[in-house]
Design a protein around this motif. Structure first.
Motif, short mmCIF file in Angstrom:
data_model
loop_
_atom_site.label_atom_id
_atom_site.label_comp_id
_atom_site.label_asym_id
_atom_site.label_seq_id
_atom_site.Cartn_x
_atom_site.Cartn_y
_atom_site.Cartn_z
N SER A 1 1.34 -1.13 0.14
CA SER A 1 0.12 0.70 -0.38
C SER A 1 0.74 1.46 0.03
CB SER A 1 -1.09 -0.30 1.26
OG SER A 1 -1.78 0.92 1.47
N TYR A 2 0.16 2.42 0.07
CA TYR A 2 1.31 3.94 -0.05
C TYR A 2 1.65 4.09 1.18
CZ TYR A 2 0.46 3.68 -5.40
OH TYR A 2 0.69 3.96 -6.78
N THR A 3 0.31 3.65 1.84
CA THR A 3 0.07 3.87 3.45
C THR A 3 0.64 2.54 4.13
OG1 THR A 3 -1.12 4.75 5.22
CG2 THR A 3 -2.36 3.29 3.63
N THR A 4 0.44 2.95 5.86
CA THR A 4 0.82 1.85 6.74
C THR A 4 0.08 1.77 8.37
OG1 THR A 4 2.45 3.40 7.68
CG2 THR A 4 3.27 1.99 6.33
N PHE A 5 -0.09 0.38 7.62
CA PHE A 5 -1.38 0.08 9.44
C PHE A 5 -0.50 -0.65 10.49
CE2 PHE A 5 -2.90 0.22 4.70
CZ PHE A 5 -4.23 0.84 5.49
N ASN B 1 -4.36 3.46 10.66
CA ASN B 1 -3.93 4.33 9.40
C ASN B 1 -2.48 4.89 9.80
OD1 ASN B 1 -2.47 5.38 6.44
ND2 ASN B 1 -4.75 5.37 6.02
N THR B 2 -1.49 4.74 10.05
CA THR B 2 -0.52 4.89 10.77
C THR B 2 0.67 5.78 9.70
OG1 THR B 2 1.17 3.58 9.96
CG2 THR B 2 0.24 3.47 12.48
N GLY B 3 -0.24 5.83 8.48
CA GLY B 3 0.53 7.12 7.51
C GLY B 3 0.12 8.23 7.18
N THR B 4 -0.16 8.48 5.52
CA THR B 4 -0.19 10.15 5.67
C THR B 4 -1.40 9.79 4.17
OG1 THR B 4 1.80 10.03 3.96
CG2 THR B 4 1.99 10.98 6.22
N MET B 5 -1.69 8.92 4.62
CA MET B 5 -2.91 8.68 2.93
C MET B 5 -3.88 7.41 3.26
SD MET B 5 -1.89 7.92 -1.30
CE MET B 5 -2.75 7.16 -2.30
N ALA B 6 -4.42 8.13 2.81
CA ALA B 6 -5.86 6.76 2.61
C ALA B 6 -5.71 5.84 2.17
CB ALA B 6 -7.55 7.33 2.31
N GLY B 7 -6.78 4.78 2.69
CA GLY B 7 -6.00 3.81 1.97
C GLY B 7 -6.72 1.62 2.42
N SER B 8 -6.86 0.74 2.38
CA SER B 8 -7.39 -0.23 2.77
C SER B 8 -6.45 -0.68 3.60
CB SER B 8 -8.18 -0.56 1.93
OG SER B 8 -7.23 -1.19 0.53
N ASP B 9 -6.40 -1.86 4.31
CA ASP B 9 -5.65 -3.03 4.56
C ASP B 9 -6.55 -3.88 5.08
OD1 ASP B 9 -3.58 -4.45 5.74
OD2 ASP B 9 -4.70 -3.88 8.27
N VAL B 10 -5.93 -5.04 4.73
CA VAL B 10 -6.49 -6.81 4.44
C VAL B 10 -6.54 -7.50 5.46
CG1 VAL B 10 -7.51 -8.57 3.12
CG2 VAL B 10 -7.03 -6.48 1.35
N LEU B 11 -7.55 -8.13 6.50
CA LEU B 11 -6.54 -8.32 8.10
C LEU B 11 -7.59 -10.18 7.56
CD1 LEU B 11 -7.98 -5.82 8.73
CD2 LEU B 11 -8.45 -6.75 10.94
N GLN B 12 -6.13 -11.11 8.26
CA GLN B 12 -6.39 -12.30 7.93
C GLN B 12 -6.27 -13.49 8.56
OE1 GLN B 12 -4.16 -12.81 3.30
NE2 GLN B 12 -4.38 -11.12 3.98
N VAL B 13 -6.75 -13.86 9.08
CA VAL B 13 -6.83 -14.94 9.68
C VAL B 13 -6.67 -16.14 9.64
CG1 VAL B 13 -8.18 -15.82 12.04
CG2 VAL B 13 -8.45 -13.43 11.66
N TYR B 14 -5.95 -16.76 10.16
CA TYR B 14 -5.51 -18.32 9.85
C TYR B 14 -5.30 -19.73 11.03
CZ TYR B 14 -3.35 -16.40 5.60
OH TYR B 14 -3.50 -15.80 4.20
#
Length: 655
Positions: free
Chosen positions: A528-532, A562-575
């Motif tokens: 992503s362009y941002t961080t999570f 969202n710890t970055g400077t741009m809006a974005g999406s994170d995909v949480l995955q449970v295994y």
């Protein structure tokens, strides 16, 4: 829908463990039932095929009553139930007042959203993306590759996955929408999308109708396939419309018969190619019983005579065909010199005779036409022209990958590289020493580790659909933030296959001694362009915070920031991690996931659901579905790779 293959030597259509799991009605893919007799050879006749499928002989069922009537009633009930749920008993027909054009228009924004959300950022070295024209000093961008200015919808979207093209947006169009006059864009193909010269739909932007409106030509429709276009009065005229149509089993809207003719008129403009001209081909691809003629600047340049087979290239040509036709011109294509930036007067005449057999099958097309061009370089000089066009550029966008001609149904591949011609093109682009942003398209993973490592950034677009060019450009320039994840592991090379993420321990108990053993990009990977950051991962069910039972739904929760400077999406995955069991279990298995969209600095608690009875039972040693008791450890991971950190986890006990 039941598949063609078999499991443990039993075809899927009659597998006693698979078909009982389907609670609605079961249908076979085209010719699937016939394959039980003709391919799998597990039945003795058509009647035997039906008997095995239904576990009953329909004729004898009615004749002597030896088979309970509920066998048929159950299957009929499933079909009727679906029809009832769809409301077909109350309103079985599509209203005559339905405006199909308006319905299509309503869904155009969805095609853009889908493409934007499916993009996967594989590499982004030194923050190359998103492109900042203000701070980067970029004055020239070279867009190079067979997907620079062509459409790539994927399977069953007209020949070559390029239709209908009237709303299609190529990558060139998308990039141009972001460039000021101070930044130039040159686009050149440099290579074919596969191993032979193909027919590529002319994108709609290249057309202008007789009134000067871009996006299509002026179309005059006649109710007679033998109409005299000089003296006859058209039944109606519409504009702008592209000469890339598929009427299927029905006549065009406004005509009462499948016997008709059309004339399209206007202009065709060649894009800026970065070289003075490209030697290519121009022509019209038609289905059976159709003739077409193409006129440029008043002169006839290409004819497609009416035949019983048509002249549209198949989506998937065999290896033998490719060897025999690799250097041949596309069927009925006329050699044409496309001058960079030039506008030509264009006229296309089409005559359609209603002679095709009408059956309910994808091949029962009554009338199809596609005006196509090919700018890959007729003289085999495409790579040299691409180098010439790219010289002096500040950035190269390399648009490579695969079309449906290699990635379509029944398009099996022995290799996962780019095609040889695209490989030569890519090598030439990287040799220029200019930063390269590689944009991949296609329906399979590409094992091209060398190019991944050389690229300044890599964006995987798969088959991006009609709005794909705009979606890719939106990501390149930061209007959107790519956040998709790869749906399967991408190998570093073909020798690693199989490269599944949910492997058993013995599959990688020992690594290869001659090649890298793990995926280039594992299942679930994406940047992503941002961080999570994630925190407070926990789980509970109706049975308690640490336990669950049959019939429960487990709820997983985590706080995402969202710890970055741009809006974005994170995909949480449970295994689900490997556990002690009566059978061998995968090292990890995805059981829940969700995607969350956050503004910069925003925190949200995210919840995911896991239906225990649906996803946790196993087939035990007695071939029975069971939910085993005991401990289950669930980990919140970034992806399914071997090196994923599994320390963020919770353990629950099945009781």
């Amino acid at each position: 829908m039941v598949a063609y293959h078999e499991l443990d030597e039993i075809p899927a259509h009659v597998h006693p463990m698979l078909t009982p799991l389907l609670t609605r009605f079961i249908t076979a893919d085209d010719t699937g039932m016939a394959m039980l007799y003709k391919r799998h050879t597990v039945t003795a006749s058509d009647a035997d095929t039906m008997q095995q499928y239904l576990n009953a002989d329909i004729v004898d069922l009615v004749a002597n009553g030896t088979i309970p009537l509920h066998v048929l009633q159950e299957r009929v009930h499933r079909v009727i139930g679906v029809k009832y749920d769809l409301g077909l008993f109350e309103d079985p027909f599509v209203s005559e007042n339905t405006n199909s054009t308006a319905l299509v228009e309503q869904h155009v924004p969805l095609t853009l959203e889908m493409a934007q959300k499916s993009l996967v950022l594989l590499e982004n070295r030194n923050g190359t993306l998103p492109i900042s024209l203000d701070s980067s000093g970029i004055k020239k961008i070279a867009l190079v590759g067979p997907f620079a200015d062509t459409l790539n919808y994927g399977g069953y979207s007209g020949p070559w996955g390029m239709g209908p093209n009237d709303r299609g947006i190529s990558l060139r169009q998308g990039i141009l929408s972001y460039l000021p006059d101070s930044v130039s864009l040159v686009s050149t193909w440099g290579a074919e999308s596969w191993l032979y010269h193909s027919q590529y739909a002319v994108p709609a932007y290249a057309y202008t109708d007789l009134s000067g409106t871009p996006g299509g030509l002026t179309a005059s429709y006649f109710a007679d396939p033998s109409a005299n276009f000089t003296s006859a009065t058209p039944a109606f005229t519409t504009a702008p419309q592209t000469p890339n149509r598929d009427w299927g089993l029905y006549p065009p809207l406004g005509l009462s018969s499948n016997n008709f003719s059309v004339v399209w008129e206007g202009a065709l403009t060649v894009p800026e190619l970065g070289v003075p001209s490209v030697a290519g081909w121009l022509g019209a691809a038609v289905s059976p019983n159709i003739s077409a003629e193409v006129f440029v600047n008043g002169s006839s340049v290409a004819r497609s005579p009416a035949t019983t087979v048509g002249n549209t290239l198949s989506n998937i040509e065999s290896w033998v065909w490719v060897q025999d036709n690799a250097t041949a011109a596309p069927p009925d294509g006329a050699e044409f010199e496309f001058e960079s930036g030039r506008t030509y007067a264009l006229r296309v005449e089409l005559r359609v005779w209603n002679l095709a057999q009408k059956i309910e099958n994808v091949n029962s097309v009554n009338a199809h036409v596609e005006l196509w061009w090919n700018l890959a370089g007729r003289e085999g000089d495409g790579v040299q022209q691409a180098v010439q066009a790219a010289e002096g550029a500040d950035l190269i966008v390399l648009a490579v990958g695969a079309n449906w001609n290699s990635d379509g149904e029944s398009g099996d591949r022995a290799t996962l590289s780019l095609s040889p011609n695209q490989t030569a093109l890519a090598d030439a682009m990287f040799d220029l020493g200019i930063p390269v942003v590689m944009v991949l398209q296609g329906g399979r993973p590409f094992a091209i580790a060398e190019y991944y490592e050389k690229s300044a950034a890599v964006l995987n677009a798969f088959f991006p659909g009609q709005s794909g060019g705009q979606a890719i450009a939106d990501a390149l320039f930061g209007t959107t933030n790519p956040g998709g994840r790869v749906p399967l592991s991408i190998p570093a090379n073909e020798q690693q296959l199989p490269i599944d993420y949910n492997i058993k321990y013995t599959a990688r108990a020992k690594n290869y001694t001659d090649v890298y053993s793990y995926a280039q990009y594992p299942f679930g990977y994406g940047l992503s362009y941002t961080t999570f950051t994630r925190a407070e991962f926990n789980a509970s069910s109706a049975s308690g915070s640490n336990t669950f039972s049959p019939g429960d739904t487990i709820s997983f929760r985590a706080d995402v920031t969202n710890t970055g400077t741009m809006a974005g999406s994170d995909v949480l995955q449970v295994y689900l991690l490997v556990r002690r069991s009566t059978i061998v279990r995968p090292q990890k298995q995805l059981v829940a996931f969700t995607r969350v969209y956050l503004d910069a600095g925003e925190t949200r608690t995210v919840e995911m659901q896991l239906e225990v009875d649906r996803y946790l039972p196993i087939v035990d040693r007695a071939w029975k579905w069971v939910l085993e008791e005991g401990d289950y450890t669930f980990a919140l991971l970034d992806h399914g790779g071997y090196d994923a950190d599994t320390t963020t986890n919770v353990t629950m006990t099945c009781v």
